[in-house]
Design a protein around this motif. Sequence first.
Motif, PDB file in Angstrom:
ATOM      1  N   HIS A 109      -7.556  -5.984  -5.936  1.00 39.14           N
ATOM      2  CA  HIS A 109      -6.893  -4.713  -5.924  1.00 39.14           C
ATOM      3  C   HIS A 109      -6.631  -3.540  -6.625  1.00 39.14           C
ATOM      4  N   GLY A 110      -7.846  -3.527  -8.002  1.00 41.34           N
ATOM      5  CA  GLY A 110      -8.245  -2.525  -8.849  1.00 41.34           C
ATOM      6  C   GLY A 110      -6.854  -2.114  -9.758  1.00 41.34           C
ATOM      7  N   ALA A 111      -6.109  -3.173 -10.360  1.00 37.37           N
ATOM      8  CA  ALA A 111      -5.278  -2.956 -11.174  1.00 37.37           C
ATOM      9  C   ALA A 111      -5.848  -3.787 -12.554  1.00 37.37           C
ATOM     10  N   THR A 112      -5.627  -3.290 -13.691  1.00 41.73           N
ATOM     11  CA  THR A 112      -6.058  -3.927 -15.282  1.00 41.73           C
ATOM     12  C   THR A 112      -4.992  -4.875 -15.081  1.00 41.73           C
ATOM     13  N   PHE A 113      -5.653  -6.003 -15.196  1.00 40.44           N
ATOM     14  CA  PHE A 113      -4.398  -7.505 -15.672  1.00 40.44           C
ATOM     15  C   PHE A 113      -4.142  -7.306 -17.206  1.00 40.44           C
ATOM     16  N   ARG A 114      -2.667  -7.290 -17.427  1.00 39.24           N
ATOM     17  CA  ARG A 114      -3.340  -8.109 -18.715  1.00 39.24           C
ATOM     18  C   ARG A 114      -2.665  -9.781 -19.114  1.00 39.24           C
ATOM     19  N   LYS A 115      -2.728  -9.893 -20.494  1.00 32.82           N
ATOM     20  CA  LYS A 115      -2.270 -11.036 -20.725  1.00 32.82           C
ATOM     21  C   LYS A 115      -1.973 -11.336 -22.147  1.00 32.82           C
ATOM     22  N   LYS A 116      -1.410 -13.148 -22.058  1.00 34.73           N
ATOM     23  CA  LYS A 116      -1.414 -12.811 -23.345  1.00 34.73           C
ATOM     24  C   LYS A 116      -1.876 -14.915 -23.605  1.00 34.73           C
ATOM     25  N   ARG A 117      -0.954 -15.297 -24.609  1.00 33.85           N
ATOM     26  CA  ARG A 117      -0.883 -16.663 -24.686  1.00 33.85           C
ATOM     27  C   ARG A 117      -0.160 -17.221 -23.285  1.00 33.85           C
ATOM     28  N   ALA A 118      -0.925 -18.696 -22.979  1.00 36.79           N
ATOM     29  CA  ALA A 118      -0.010 -19.715 -21.765  1.00 36.79           C
ATOM     30  C   ALA A 118       1.247 -19.440 -22.265  1.00 36.79           C
ATOM     31  N   TYR A 119       2.343 -19.099 -21.551  1.00 37.32           N
ATOM     32  CA  TYR A 119       3.991 -20.048 -21.448  1.00 37.32           C
ATOM     33  C   TYR A 119       4.263 -18.943 -22.295  1.00 37.32           C
ATOM     34  N   LYS A 120       4.405 -18.172 -23.096  1.00 34.65           N
ATOM     35  CA  LYS A 120       5.020 -16.958 -24.093  1.00 34.65           C
ATOM     36  C   LYS A 120       4.837 -16.333 -23.302  1.00 34.65           C
ATOM     37  N   ARG A 126       0.772  -1.054  -0.389  1.00 35.76           N
ATOM     38  CA  ARG A 126      -0.069   0.294  -0.334  1.00 35.76           C
ATOM     39  C   ARG A 126       0.858   1.407  -0.402  1.00 35.76           C
ATOM     40  N   ASP A 127      -0.017   2.534  -0.562  1.00 37.53           N
ATOM     41  CA  ASP A 127       0.918   3.368  -0.399  1.00 37.53           C
ATOM     42  C   ASP A 127       0.658   4.644   0.744  1.00 37.53           C
ATOM     43  N   ASP A 128       1.068   5.985   0.350  1.00 42.83           N
ATOM     44  CA  ASP A 128       1.033   6.374   2.077  1.00 42.83           C
ATOM     45  C   ASP A 128      -0.489   6.026   2.079  1.00 42.83           C
ATOM     46  N   GLN A 129      -1.055   7.060   1.285  1.00 43.53           N
ATOM     47  CA  GLN A 129      -2.792   7.005   1.081  1.00 43.53           C
ATOM     48  C   GLN A 129      -3.302   5.880   2.464  1.00 43.53           C
ATOM     49  N   GLY A 130      -2.266   4.624   1.883  1.00 40.01           N
ATOM     50  CA  GLY A 130      -2.604   3.385   2.300  1.00 40.01           C
ATOM     51  C   GLY A 130      -4.309   2.380   0.850  1.00 40.01           C
ATOM     52  N   ASN A 131      -4.002   2.740  -0.073  1.00 35.41           N
ATOM     53  CA  ASN A 131      -4.082   2.581  -1.029  1.00 35.41           C
ATOM     54  C   ASN A 131      -3.213   1.413  -1.962  1.00 35.41           C
ATOM     55  N   TYR A 132      -4.106   0.678  -2.957  1.00 38.69           N
ATOM     56  CA  TYR A 132      -2.729  -0.665  -2.982  1.00 38.69           C
ATOM     57  C   TYR A 132      -2.085   0.357  -3.881  1.00 38.69           C
ATOM     58  N   LEU A 133      -0.678  -0.327  -4.073  1.00 35.07           N
ATOM     59  CA  LEU A 133       0.220   0.321  -4.053  1.00 35.07           C
ATOM     60  C   LEU A 133      -0.481  -0.534  -6.211  1.00 35.07           C
ATOM     61  N   ILE A 134      -0.339  -1.769  -6.785  1.00 32.23           N
ATOM     62  CA  ILE A 134      -0.948  -1.764  -8.186  1.00 32.23           C
ATOM     63  C   ILE A 134      -2.625  -1.194  -8.723  1.00 32.23           C
ATOM     64  N   ALA A 135      -3.230  -0.630  -7.347  1.00 32.22           N
ATOM     65  CA  ALA A 135      -4.794  -0.196  -8.152  1.00 32.22           C
ATOM     66  C   ALA A 135      -4.674   0.893  -9.375  1.00 32.22           C
ATOM     67  N   GLY A 136      -5.379   1.014 -10.355  1.00 27.53           N
ATOM     68  CA  GLY A 136      -4.698   1.300 -11.164  1.00 27.53           C
ATOM     69  C   GLY A 136      -3.747   1.859 -12.513  1.00 27.53           C
ATOM     70  N   LYS A 137      -3.119   0.639 -12.181  1.00 22.46           N
ATOM     71  CA  LYS A 137      -1.976   0.148 -12.853  1.00 22.46           C
ATOM     72  C   LYS A 137      -2.708  -1.115 -13.824  1.00 22.46           C
TER      73      LYS A 137
END
Length: 229
Positions: free
Chosen positions: A184-195, A143-154
């Motif tokens: 926790h608010g992150a945008t999770f991107r992915k491509k083909r498995a095991y690439k 979490r950052d200093d404001q208590g928000n998850y570091l990955i939120a919005g990322k």
Amino acid sequence: MKKVLVVLTNVTRYANTNDATGLWLGEATEFVDELTQAGLAVDYVSPKGGFVPLDPRSMSYTDANSLAIYESATFQRKALTQSLRPDQIVPTDYQAIYYTGGHGVMWDFPHNQALQDLTRQIYDQGGFVASVCHGIAGLLNVRDDQGNYLIAGKTVTGFTQAEEILAGKRRVVPFLNQKVAEAHGATFRKKRAYKSFAVRDHQLITGQNPFSARAVGKLLVQGINESGH
């Protein structure tokens, strides 16, 4: 010269089983190889310090450069037998922190407050925060200093739900990195498995799976060069 801090697991087995796990070797050695070629130095830390086990399956996925690092006395001492404890780390010595994977990290990374504090301090001083594969487990609760998850919005990536099913460990792991990252608010991107796939969002650099360690290393080197640190 500032350095990069590589985080390794101390967990030797999947919880409540006799099945061995630990560090996925290439996620350390391939990444370190990229940094070494760029003239960057690394240190190794683990939640408890000391011994770091290797996931036996990872030994089937090595290349000549990785094996050379693995065979070196420096790696055997600094990474596998005498890794540093979090309380031995001075955050201002580092321009980045990088979380390796291997299933073991799912148990000793997510709730380690000392590692979370180091991560936030390095991030707050303008440093990079990076992970590969299951290593994102170490970032999920920072979490950052404001208590928000570091990955939120990322925008991030990591070992996917589909890859966990393909690995046959869906019912063994305590949670799914993809689901918690999204919760926790992150945008999770992915491509083909095991690439190979890695993504950079400003100071945050993440890789999807074991085949993404070099891609994370290249993005980090690029970021450090751009920042002029």
